[in-house]
Every structure is written in C-alpha cells, then in structure tokens.
Design a protein around this motif. Structure first.
Motif, PDB file in Angstrom:
ATOM      1  N   THR A 165      -5.098   0.027 -10.836  1.00  0.00           N
ATOM      2  CA  THR A 165      -6.367   0.137 -10.117  1.00  0.00           C
ATOM      3  C   THR A 165      -6.439   1.364  -9.212  1.00  0.00           C
ATOM      4  N   ARG A 166      -5.276   1.927  -8.824  1.00  0.00           N
ATOM      5  CA  ARG A 166      -5.287   2.979  -7.806  1.00  0.00           C
ATOM      6  C   ARG A 166      -4.724   4.331  -8.254  1.00  0.00           C
ATOM      7  N   THR A 167      -4.129   4.399  -9.433  1.00  0.00           N
ATOM      8  CA  THR A 167      -3.559   5.668  -9.879  1.00  0.00           C
ATOM      9  C   THR A 167      -4.127   6.015 -11.252  1.00  0.00           C
ATOM     10  N   MET A 216      -1.546  -2.788  -9.190  1.00  0.00           N
ATOM     11  CA  MET A 216      -2.099  -1.823  -8.232  1.00  0.00           C
ATOM     12  C   MET A 216      -2.080  -0.408  -8.799  1.00  0.00           C
ATOM     13  N   ASP A 218       0.832  -1.206   0.000  1.00  0.00           N
ATOM     14  CA  ASP A 218       0.000   0.000   0.000  1.00  0.00           C
ATOM     15  C   ASP A 218       0.868   1.258   0.000  1.00  0.00           C
ATOM     16  N   GLU A 242     -10.331  -5.238  -6.760  1.00  0.00           N
ATOM     17  CA  GLU A 242     -10.024  -3.884  -7.232  1.00  0.00           C
ATOM     18  C   GLU A 242     -10.124  -3.759  -8.752  1.00  0.00           C
TER      19      GLU A 242
END
Length: 232
Positions: free
Chosen positions: A133-135, A130, A95, A154
């Motif tokens: 999915t997150r940026t 990740m 994370d 995600e």
C-alpha cells in the motif's frame, strides 16, 4: 549461492540496517525481501532467503528490530524467547518498519534488480501488506499477517499484486478480523487470498513445532508461482 551478513543504508540518514543477503550463482534482475517474524533473522528466516537464492533471486532479510534489539535471534519454541519476542513486537513502530522495507527495495535496485518482491511472516506479513500500500514494490506476499484488519483503509492504494495466506484458526487473527480482510480485499483484482482451514499462526515456519508440512508446502508453492509470474 553465496550468503553474507551485510548492511544497507536506512532512509533519511538514520543509520545502517543489518541484513542477511543470499546471492544466486548467476546474475539476476529479480529480487526478494524476506521480512522476518518477531523472532529476528534466525535460522529459519536465513533458510528462506537461501531457498530464494537457490531459485535464482537475489534475497535479503533485513533486521527489522535493528533500532532497539539489533542481531536478536529467537526461537518460538522456547517460551522465554517467545515472550521476549512479544516484548519487541510491542516496541516496534511499523511506520518506521515500512521505511526499512523501502530502503531494502532501493538497495536491491542499486544491485541491478529491476523486479522486487517481498514475502513476510507474522509481523513481516503485516509489513508485506504495508509495502503493497505504501511503496512501489512489484509484488508482495504475507503469511499470517497480523493487524491487517486495522489497516484496510489503505487498501485502495494497492497497485501491484498482493497475496495473503490466512490460516483460519490463527490465534492472533480471529475469525472476525479474517472476515473483514476478505470483505475488503476479495473484490480487488490485484489481491489473492488463500485460506488454510484448521491451521494456526506459524504453519509455514521453516522448522519447529508450529510447522504444518502439508500446509507449508502448499502455501510455498503458491508463493513461488506467484513471484514467477509477477516478477517475470
């Protein structure tokens, strides 16, 4: 092409992230983040960054272990170093790691990049997923990413192109995990999955015992074509 060791600002004032930066000979608006395996920014990772710079991309390889093992460089072919790397993997907080990828995206944009992609290997392959999915990264590629099957909740957030290279005999990602990844991601038009029958984890390493030359060349050509289109 000019390589340098540099530092970039971490998010939230946490400090400065050491990074290897390879600049192309001409100015560019396209950039690639090379996310290392568990062995740090070693010779093989630096060579991958250099290769992207030679193709005209601004490339950066951030030190993902900078919080607890800065500057570490290990060889997967030396058993004691392999075990050391597994220990770092156990300490690593993914994370926080994806926040470091976000920091790299912001730094590259401050350098004039309007299109940013990332390519990661092993743990870096998980971080590439990740990042997708997150940026707001423009395109992501993961090679033999680990633990992606545990993060498929995600997948709905994937908004930009993602490519994953999956060796079918990956001893860190078993057949059941691979099946879950295919089931969840095959229907997504943003995602492209490539299987490599009979190949194991690390097959696209720049050098060393794990490399499978035919498989690496095929995967790398697919990655080059993918970024040429997605970051155009």
């Amino acid at each position: 092409m000019s390589p340098t060791n540099s530092e970039i600002a971490a998010l939230d004032g946490e400090g400065r992230i050491p990074a290897y930066v390879a600049r192309p000979d001409a100015d560019t608006t396209r950039a690639i983040i090379v996310i290392p395996e568990i062995f740090g920014v070693n010779e093989g990772i630096r060579k991958k960054a250099d290769d992207w710079a030679a193709l005209g991309y601004l490339a950066i390889a951030p030190d993902i272990f900078w919080r607890f093992a800065p500057g570490v460089e290990l060889s997967p072919d030396v058993e004691s170093e392999f075990q050391e790397a597994l220990g770092y993997f156990g300490q690593y907080d993914a994370d926080l790691g994806v926040k470091d990828i976000e920091a790299a995206i912001r730094w590259l944009r401050s350098q004039g990049a309007t299109k940013v992609g990332c390519v990661g290997f092993c743990l870096g392959g998980r971080l590439a997923y990740m990042a997708a999915t997150r940026t707001d990264i423009d395109a992501s590629v993961g090679y033999y990413g680990v633990m992606i099957d545990t993060m498929l909740n995600e997948a709905h957030a994937i908004a930009k192109p993602l490519m994953l290279h999956i060796p079918t005999e990956d001893h860190f990602v078993d057949h059941a995990a691979q099946a879950k990844i295919h089931e969840a991601l095959d229907p997504n038009p943003k995602v492209t999955l490539h299987d490599y029958p009979g190949l194991d984890h690390g097959f696209a390493a720049t050098m060393g015992n794990r490399r499978n030359d035919d498989g690496a060349q095929l995967a790398d050509s697919r990655t080059r074509d993918f970024f040429a289109e997605a970051l155009a």
